[in-house]
Every structure is written in structure tokens, then in C-alpha cells.
Design an enzyme around this catalytic site. Structure first.
Site, PDB file in Angstrom:
ATOM      1  N   ASP A  66       0.823  -1.209   0.000  1.00  0.00           N
ATOM      2  CA  ASP A  66       0.000   0.000   0.000  1.00  0.00           C
ATOM      3  C   ASP A  66       0.857   1.259   0.000  1.00  0.00           C
ATOM      4  OD1 ASP A  66       0.963  -0.422   2.567  1.00  0.00           O
ATOM      5  OD2 ASP A  66      -0.985  -0.783   3.464  1.00  0.00           O
ATOM      6  N   ASP A 135      -7.776  -2.059  14.038  1.00  0.00           N
ATOM      7  CA  ASP A 135      -9.170  -2.245  13.612  1.00  0.00           C
ATOM      8  C   ASP A 135      -9.329  -3.466  12.694  1.00  0.00           C
ATOM      9  OD1 ASP A 135      -8.050  -1.409  11.226  1.00  0.00           O
ATOM     10  OD2 ASP A 135      -9.354   0.342  10.961  1.00  0.00           O
ATOM     11  N   HIS A 137      -7.510  -4.146   9.939  1.00  0.00           N
ATOM     12  CA  HIS A 137      -7.187  -3.988   8.515  1.00  0.00           C
ATOM     13  C   HIS A 137      -5.894  -4.730   8.163  1.00  0.00           C
ATOM     14  CE1 HIS A 137      -4.845  -0.140   9.649  1.00  0.00           C
ATOM     15  NE2 HIS A 137      -3.955  -0.842   8.991  1.00  0.00           N
ATOM     16  N   GLU A 142      -9.624  -1.253   5.044  1.00  0.00           N
ATOM     17  CA  GLU A 142     -10.336  -0.903   6.265  1.00  0.00           C
ATOM     18  C   GLU A 142     -11.631  -1.710   6.368  1.00  0.00           C
ATOM     19  OE1 GLU A 142      -8.760   0.570   8.395  1.00  0.00           O
ATOM     20  OE2 GLU A 142      -8.053   2.579   7.887  1.00  0.00           O
TER      21      GLU A 142
HETATM   22  C1  GLP Z   1      -0.405   0.228   8.663  1.00  0.00           C
HETATM   23  C2  GLP Z   1      -0.128  -0.452   7.307  1.00  0.00           C
HETATM   24  C3  GLP Z   1      -0.417  -1.920   7.372  1.00  0.00           C
HETATM   25  C4  GLP Z   1       0.104  -2.405   8.691  1.00  0.00           C
HETATM   26  C5  GLP Z   1      -0.755  -1.896   9.814  1.00  0.00           C
HETATM   27  C6  GLP Z   1      -0.170  -2.129  11.187  1.00  0.00           C
HETATM   28  O1  GLP Z   1      -1.138   1.359   8.593  1.00  0.00           O
HETATM   29  N1  GLP Z   1      -0.768   0.101   6.170  1.00  0.00           N
HETATM   30  O2  GLP Z   1       0.152  -2.580   6.265  1.00  0.00           O
HETATM   31  O3  GLP Z   1       0.084  -3.795   8.737  1.00  0.00           O
HETATM   32  O4  GLP Z   1      -1.122  -0.576   9.595  1.00  0.00           O
HETATM   33  O5  GLP Z   1       0.896  -1.276  11.440  1.00  0.00           O
HETATM   34  P1  GLP Z   1       2.007  -1.565  12.519  1.00  0.00           P
HETATM   35  O6  GLP Z   1       2.731  -2.763  12.049  1.00  0.00           O
HETATM   36  O7  GLP Z   1       2.884  -0.354  12.529  1.00  0.00           O
HETATM   37  O8  GLP Z   1       1.307  -1.794  13.794  1.00  0.00           O
END
Ligand code: GLP
Length: 259
Positions: A66, A135, A137, A142
């Protein structure tokens, strides 16, 4: 169902998954990696760095999950910059073979389609790393994302923007839109490896692994995948109903079965 591996700490998960990636690259020098950003995959990249020394990675390809929309690609927190800094440079990959969705506003309406075509042209993703948002995702899919969705523009929830505010000067600087591989795109990868660490992820992990299949918790889409591995620390596993069974299964795993 997914294989659930509960490890004592994040670095142990990093080693385990890095070993699997090394085996993949040794089998196929042109392996296609699905790269994730955020804090979660960092132990994997850190464990990979010494392991890849002496291994030819010049033809390894990669696709990020992403990107933020409208953020200057040169911004240090654009996922293009993060992938370059955390993955491409330390692992010695060829930047020309590593793609990140194009989040620039100019041409954004076609960027998803082009990304899908590029993944297909590469023969698909061999191993997709995934984190999970609080959440639920995955990627930036989302709640409400279709299980059949492909790469497209999404609107971030306030919760995700708050979670990601730590990477920016203030929450107001976190973009409102993103471009993300869809759940359908992610499900096409040949092996999914979802990682999660910390109590803040416990509810999302329980929902993804043991909850009902629901677009309201996009991570639950992994239940549809024939080869999904979930690697979590004790805190992230704390809400799993069948944690003892997962531990028992892993302890009794036949030696020939790698992750
Ligand atoms: C982010 C990314 C995701 C990631 C998630 C968790 O916003 N877009 O790909 O897996 O949210 O983030 P983190 O690993 O920093 O907790």
C-alpha cells in the site's frame, strides 16, 4: 485454517519468517516478495539482512501492499521511502524490481489497475508479509472492504490515522486516502504470513483467526487462504481461544514441515 505460531518475542518471529524467505529465495532466485510496512515486519527485515549475505538477490522482485495518496514520494514516511530505507537498501535488492503502488494524484484513477497488471505480469506474489491494524485492517483494507477487492483507493479510518500519527509530526499530517492491494489481491499470493506483536493487536488477531468471516474485520479474509501462517507474540495471542492447541500443534509439528 491458518497455522498459528506463538513466539516469546518479536525477534523470534523475525528469525522464523526470515528463514522461510531465505529458503524461498534459494529455491527461486526470482522470487516475488509481498512487502509490508509499519513497525511489525521490521524484525523480519532485520533478521533477513545477515541471512542474505552471500545469496544472490539481484533478481528478487517485490510488491508493497500500500501507499498513502497525495504524499510526496520523497517524504520520509511515504511507503516508497520506507520500503527503500527498511528493505531495499539493507537487503541489497534491485530498486528497479521493487514496486510500490503509485499514490500520486496525477493518474490515481488508473494506478490500481496498473498495479494489478504488474503483479500478474510478475507471475504473482510468492510470499506476502502482512501486519494487522488495531481495527483489523490488512494492507490498508479498512472495515467494509470486499473480500474480492483489488488494488484501489480507500479512505483511512480515524483510528488508523491516529495509529499512524506517530510517524508524522501530527495526526493532521496523516493523509486521508491511500491506495492498497485489495483483499482479493492479497488472497492470490501463494503464501500469507501475518505477524502481530503486543496486546494492542490481541483483539484484531483473535478476530482474524477465530472470528467469523466478515468484511467488518478484513483480516478474517486470511481464513479463506489455503496457506496462511500467523506468527504472534504472547501478548498478541492473549485473546486466542485455542492458543493451547496452537502451541501443542507447533510443538508436535513434523520436522520436515517448514512454515
Ligand atoms: C499500517 C499499514 C499496514 C500495517 C498496519 C499495522 O497502517 N498500512 O500494512 O500492517 O497498519 O501497522 P504496525 O505494524 O505499525 O502496527
Amino acid at each position: 485454517m491458518a497455522e498459528i505460531i506463538i513466539v516469546p518475542y518479536a525477534a523470534a518471529a523475525g528469525s522464523l519468517v526470515a528463514d522461510a524467505i531465505v529458503r524461498l529465495i534459494e529455491r527461486n532466485r526470482e522470487a516475488v516478495l509481498g512487502l509490508a510496512t509499519g513497525s511489525t515486519p521490521l524484525p523480519v527485515y532485520q533478521a533477513l539482512e545477515p541471512r542474505l549475505k552471500g545469496i544472490d538477490v539481484s533478481r528478487v522482485r517485490g510488491f508493497a501492499l500500500d501507499e498513502y495518496v497525495g504524499l510526496d514520494p520523497a517524504h520520509p514516511e511515504s511507503y516508497r521511502s520506507v520500503i527503500q530505507r527498511e528493505v531495499v537498501e539493507p537487503l541489497g535488492l534491485d530498486p528497479a524490481l521493487i514496486r510500490v503502488p503509485d499514490g500520486s494524484l496525477d493518474g490515481i484513477e488508473h494506478a490500481g489497475e496498473e498495479y494489478e497488471e504488474a503483479i500478474l505480469a510478475a507471475g504473482g506474489v510468492d510470499l506476502q508479509l502482512l501486519g494487522i491494524g488495531t481495527d483489523g485492517h490488512i494492507g490498508f483494507n479498512e472495515p467494509g472492504s470486499s473480500f474480492a477487492s483489488l488494488t484501489r483507493v480507500k479512505t483511512l479510518t480515524e483510528q488508523t490515522r491516529d495509529d499512524n500519527a506517530r510517524f508524522f509530526d501530527s495526526v493532521d499530517d496523516v493523509p486521508r486516502h491511500c491506495i492498497t492491494q485489495g483483499l482479493g489481491t492479497i488472497l492470490r499470493a501463494r503464501h500469507l504470513v501475518l505477524l502481530a506483536f503486543g496486546a494492542g493487536k490481541a483483539e484484531a488477531v483473535a478476530g482474524a483467526v477465530e472470528g467469523p468471516l466478515t468484511a467488518s474485520l478484513p483480516g478474517s479474509a486470511i481464513q479463506l487462504h489455503p496457506r496462511a501462517t500467523v506468527v504472534v507474540d504472547e501478548a498478541a495471542a492473549s485473546r486466542l481461544r485455542f492458543a493451547d492447541y496452537y502451541r501443542y500443534t507447533y510443538e508436535n509439528k513434523p520436522a520436515w514441515q517448514a512454515i
